[in-house]
Scaffold this active site. Sequence first.
Site, short mmCIF file in Angstrom:
data_model
loop_
_atom_site.label_atom_id
_atom_site.label_comp_id
_atom_site.label_asym_id
_atom_site.label_seq_id
_atom_site.Cartn_x
_atom_site.Cartn_y
_atom_site.Cartn_z
N LYS A 1 0.84 -1.21 0.00
CA LYS A 1 0.00 0.00 0.00
C LYS A 1 0.87 1.25 0.00
O LYS A 1 0.61 2.20 -0.74
CB LYS A 1 -0.92 0.02 1.23
CG LYS A 1 -2.14 -0.89 1.09
CD LYS A 1 -2.86 -1.08 2.42
CE LYS A 1 -3.93 -2.16 2.29
NZ LYS A 1 -4.46 -2.60 3.58
N GLN B 1 -5.05 -1.31 9.54
CA GLN B 1 -5.04 -2.67 8.97
C GLN B 1 -5.72 -3.66 9.93
O GLN B 1 -5.38 -3.71 11.12
CB GLN B 1 -3.60 -3.09 8.68
CG GLN B 1 -3.46 -4.43 7.99
CD GLN B 1 -4.02 -4.46 6.58
OE1 GLN B 1 -3.98 -3.48 5.86
NE2 GLN B 1 -4.56 -5.61 6.19
N ASP C 1 -11.39 3.21 4.04
CA ASP C 1 -11.84 1.82 4.01
C ASP C 1 -13.37 1.73 3.92
O ASP C 1 -13.92 0.66 3.63
CB ASP C 1 -11.42 1.09 5.29
CG ASP C 1 -10.18 0.23 5.11
OD1 ASP C 1 -9.99 -0.28 3.99
OD2 ASP C 1 -9.44 0.07 6.08
N1 GUN Z 1 -7.72 -6.56 6.11
C1 GUN Z 1 -8.13 -7.27 5.04
N2 GUN Z 1 -8.71 -6.47 4.12
C2 GUN Z 1 -8.67 -5.23 4.63
C3 GUN Z 1 -9.09 -3.97 4.14
O1 GUN Z 1 -9.67 -3.81 3.05
N3 GUN Z 1 -8.86 -2.92 4.96
C4 GUN Z 1 -8.25 -3.06 6.16
N4 GUN Z 1 -8.08 -1.97 6.88
N5 GUN Z 1 -7.83 -4.20 6.64
C5 GUN Z 1 -8.04 -5.28 5.86
#
Ligand code: GUN
Length: 290
Positions: free
Chosen positions: A54, A98, A121
């Site tokens: 990311k 995350q 998100d």
């Molecule tokens: N863990 C797995 N997928 C995601 C996501 O799309 N966002 C976040 N913050 N954590 C994740």
Amino acid sequence: MTATIIDGKAFAAGLRARVGDAAAAFTRAAGRRPGLAVVLVGEDAASAVYVRSKGKATVAAGMESFEHRLPADTDEAALLALVERLNADDAVDGILVQLPLPPHIDERAVIARIDPAKDVDGFHPVNAGRLATGLDALVPCTPLGCLMLLKDLHPSLSGMEAIVIGRSNIVGKPMGQLLLGESCTVTTAHSRTRDIAAHVRRADIVVAAVGIPAFVKPDWVKPGATVIDVGINRTETGLVGDVDPAVAAVAGAMTPVPGGVGPMTIAVLLRNTLVAAGRRAGVTVDEGAL
Ligand code: GUN
């Protein structure tokens, strides 16, 4: 018949390029770059890989990346305090914590503390509610990426039968809302659904997000249906989706694993960051062109 393989990797590369161009225009207009803060608590190996990619993708799109790595024994109050600091930081347009978080931290409390305007998100209840009621929302990245792939193939989804397998807050529920917003007839199937094959057989669109390797079988799928596989299951034989690869002999179009939905998630995260930046700074971002 053999399904057309939907090239999510290529679509995601195009989206990232468009977001990069729009980010440059934002930077000229706002006098600063869009900023994304990513918070990782603990040492989960898969999460660390995601967070690294990311950060790289953010910088490659001409955005500012702020990474916060906290030890696994960080207490909830300290994490909430960091979220508050990021909420107050004008250089931060997007905040991503995350998941999963360590078990001693209440994920819902952390998500609820994020400023909804920075919730790239789309997990905050305000954004979930805005999506469900048809207001402008920040929409969860993976389901929005699935919708982009679907609309690339079928510019109008109106009246189509869609089934979403899985009811998570991250994928299944927002996916259902997005398809409903496109005027699909939506069924949500889950672990308690009786005779799931009978429901899947009706569907023109199948979105599988259950986390069970090769769950969707060829004899469940209506010939010619479009099948979107959100699953990323690590098995002894490598990465396997939620859809049996043999479905490709029945479906009209299908996403591969890897190279389908996976690459879309980060591309949409960058898109959401740019959209959040534009809304926060009062700079016009042509969301339709992304
Ligand atoms: N863990 C797995 N997928 C995601 C996501 O799309 N966002 C976040 N913050 N954590 C994740």
